[in-house]
Motif scaffolding. Structure first.
Motif, PDB file in Angstrom:
ATOM      1  N   HIS A   1     -20.956  44.647 -10.903  1.00  0.00           N
ATOM      2  CA  HIS A   1     -21.810  44.459 -12.086  1.00  0.00           C
ATOM      3  C   HIS A   1     -22.997  43.562 -11.736  1.00  0.00           C
ATOM      4  O   HIS A   1     -23.334  42.636 -12.465  1.00  0.00           O
ATOM      5  CB  HIS A   1     -21.016  43.830 -13.237  1.00  0.00           C
ATOM      6  CG  HIS A   1     -19.829  44.632 -13.671  1.00  0.00           C
ATOM      7  ND1 HIS A   1     -18.630  44.604 -12.987  1.00  0.00           N
ATOM      8  CD2 HIS A   1     -19.637  45.476 -14.713  1.00  0.00           C
ATOM      9  CE1 HIS A   1     -17.763  45.391 -13.591  1.00  0.00           C
ATOM     10  NE2 HIS A   1     -18.343  45.929 -14.635  1.00  0.00           N
TER      11      HIS A   1
ATOM     12  N   ALA B   1     -26.624  42.041 -25.424  1.00  0.00           N
ATOM     13  CA  ALA B   1     -26.905  43.273 -24.680  1.00  0.00           C
ATOM     14  C   ALA B   1     -25.715  43.711 -23.826  1.00  0.00           C
ATOM     15  O   ALA B   1     -25.453  44.906 -23.663  1.00  0.00           O
ATOM     16  CB  ALA B   1     -28.139  43.066 -23.791  1.00  0.00           C
ATOM     17  N   THR B   2     -24.959  42.751 -23.299  1.00  0.00           N
ATOM     18  CA  THR B   2     -23.884  43.061 -22.352  1.00  0.00           C
ATOM     19  C   THR B   2     -22.605  43.497 -23.051  1.00  0.00           C
ATOM     20  O   THR B   2     -21.800  44.232 -22.466  1.00  0.00           O
ATOM     21  CB  THR B   2     -23.608  41.838 -21.450  1.00  0.00           C
ATOM     22  OG1 THR B   2     -24.842  41.367 -20.903  1.00  0.00           O
ATOM     23  CG2 THR B   2     -22.672  42.193 -20.306  1.00  0.00           C
TER      24      THR B   2
ATOM     25  N   ALA C   1     -25.993  43.178 -14.282  1.00  0.00           N
ATOM     26  CA  ALA C   1     -25.675  42.364 -15.465  1.00  0.00           C
ATOM     27  C   ALA C   1     -25.643  40.880 -15.126  1.00  0.00           C
ATOM     28  O   ALA C   1     -26.101  40.045 -15.915  1.00  0.00           O
ATOM     29  CB  ALA C   1     -24.341  42.805 -16.053  1.00  0.00           C
TER      30      ALA C   1
ATOM     31  N   HIS D   1     -22.036  45.636 -25.272  1.00  0.00           N
ATOM     32  CA  HIS D   1     -21.946  47.086 -25.451  1.00  0.00           C
ATOM     33  C   HIS D   1     -21.825  47.835 -24.120  1.00  0.00           C
ATOM     34  O   HIS D   1     -21.272  48.933 -24.073  1.00  0.00           O
ATOM     35  CB  HIS D   1     -23.178  47.595 -26.211  1.00  0.00           C
ATOM     36  CG  HIS D   1     -23.371  46.925 -27.537  1.00  0.00           C
ATOM     37  ND1 HIS D   1     -22.580  47.193 -28.631  1.00  0.00           N
ATOM     38  CD2 HIS D   1     -24.265  45.994 -27.948  1.00  0.00           C
ATOM     39  CE1 HIS D   1     -22.969  46.457 -29.660  1.00  0.00           C
ATOM     40  NE2 HIS D   1     -23.992  45.719 -29.272  1.00  0.00           N
ATOM     41  N   THR D   2     -22.340  47.234 -23.046  1.00  0.00           N
ATOM     42  CA  THR D   2     -22.340  47.927 -21.755  1.00  0.00           C
ATOM     43  C   THR D   2     -21.244  47.453 -20.812  1.00  0.00           C
ATOM     44  O   THR D   2     -20.619  48.251 -20.115  1.00  0.00           O
ATOM     45  CB  THR D   2     -23.707  47.748 -21.071  1.00  0.00           C
ATOM     46  OG1 THR D   2     -23.981  46.331 -20.942  1.00  0.00           O
ATOM     47  CG2 THR D   2     -24.817  48.398 -21.892  1.00  0.00           C
ATOM     48  N   ASP D   3     -21.003  46.127 -20.769  1.00  0.00           N
ATOM     49  CA  ASP D   3     -19.994  45.550 -19.871  1.00  0.00           C
ATOM     50  C   ASP D   3     -19.161  44.518 -20.621  1.00  0.00           C
ATOM     51  O   ASP D   3     -19.271  43.309 -20.369  1.00  0.00           O
ATOM     52  CB  ASP D   3     -20.663  44.893 -18.657  1.00  0.00           C
ATOM     53  CG  ASP D   3     -21.384  45.892 -17.791  1.00  0.00           C
ATOM     54  OD1 ASP D   3     -20.695  46.711 -17.153  1.00  0.00           O
ATOM     55  OD2 ASP D   3     -22.624  45.857 -17.743  1.00  0.00           O
TER      56      ASP D   3
END
Length: 273
Positions: A32, A50-51, A35, A53-55
């Motif tokens: 990652h 932001a993170t 990120a 939702h993705t990680d």
């Protein structure tokens, strides 16, 4: 309750978990990386938003890391008040008072670490070229000129090779600089020749030079026409990191005092064989 929170056993297990979490962070960074890089470039709340939702695994790891650091802070605080302070008062020895002061400085460092994460403003990877300006909160940064006296082919080399070429022999940091001006409401606050490891500082604002770059259009033209990147028509720019945090100076001051106190405590308690 305070005795349990100040116990050395809790300190040991807490530090063990902290080391394991940091080790997990090293492993997570491999898969990652983007990120993690983003974490150091923006405000922590923006990164979390932001993170998540993705990680989400990174967000959980970060919260566990903060929780462990928080427990360590409580442990150090209780230990200082319940154990070290009373011991220093009873003995009256200088080394015991210094050990108590070390605990207090460590607590201040932990608090500053936490506050710096949530306070202030930060922008990274800000690309600017001569004549350009960039708004940063209530401030404005202007670039007057960029000077790079070393081989410009270093700037166009692939990232891996570029790192190999970034040596003291090839890069002379005191000869390469950018002329920056910091303004507020059109009024000049500071102007400086900024070099590597020599940022512009004004109160709680810091502008750091990260690297030099060549304008993307010039790179493309050089690839298409096999032009020499040493030609003067290739426009040089810079990548900057902008921070605005009133705690930065205080944090580094406390950190420096803690290191000096630790050195003094080591010298005072050093026993020759």
């Amino acid at each position: 309750m305070i005795q349990r929170l100040s116990s050395v056993t809790l300190t040991f297990y807490n530090l063990t978990v902290l080391v394991l979490l940091m080790g997990a962070g090293v492993l997570l960074n491999i898969s990652h990386k983007a990120a993690f890089t983003r974490m150091n470039e923006v405000n922590i709340f923006s990164w979390l938003n932001a993170t998540w939702h993705t990680d989400p695994i990174l967000v959980v790891w970060f919260f566990l890391l903060c929780l462990t650091a928080g427990i360590l802070l409580i442990n150090a605080l209780c230990c200082s008040l319940a154990r070290q302070l009373s011991l220093a008062k009873r003995s009256g020895r200088m080394k015991n008072w210094l050990f108590f002061i070390l605990h207090c400085l460590f607590i201040l460092v932990l608090i500053c670490h936490g506050l710096i994460l949530v306070a202030g403003e930060k922008q990274s990877r800000v690309n600017l070229f001569p004549g350009q300006a960039h708004a940063f909160g209530q401030y404005e940064i202007q670039v007057s000129d960029v000077v790079f006296t070393d081989d410009r082919q270093i700037l166009t080399a692939p990232k891996k090779k570029q790192r190999q070429l970034m040596t003291r022999k090839n890069i002379h940091i005191h000869e390469n600089f950018v002329l920056l001006t910091l303004l507020k409401n059109k009024r000049i606050l500071a102007s400086k020749k900024v070099m590597m490891l020599s940022p512009l500082r004004y109160k709680s604002v810091q502008i750091t030079l990260i690297k030099f770059v060549i304008h993307p259009s010039d790179n493309q033209q050089a690839d298409n026409q096999q032009a020499d990147p040493l030609e003067p028509n290739h426009q040089l720019g810079v990548v900057l990191t902008l921070t605005h945090n009133f705690l930065n100076r205080f944090f580094f001051m406390v950190y420096g005092v803690m290191i000096l106190a630790l050195a003094g405590f080591t010298a005072m308690t050093w026993k020759r064989p």
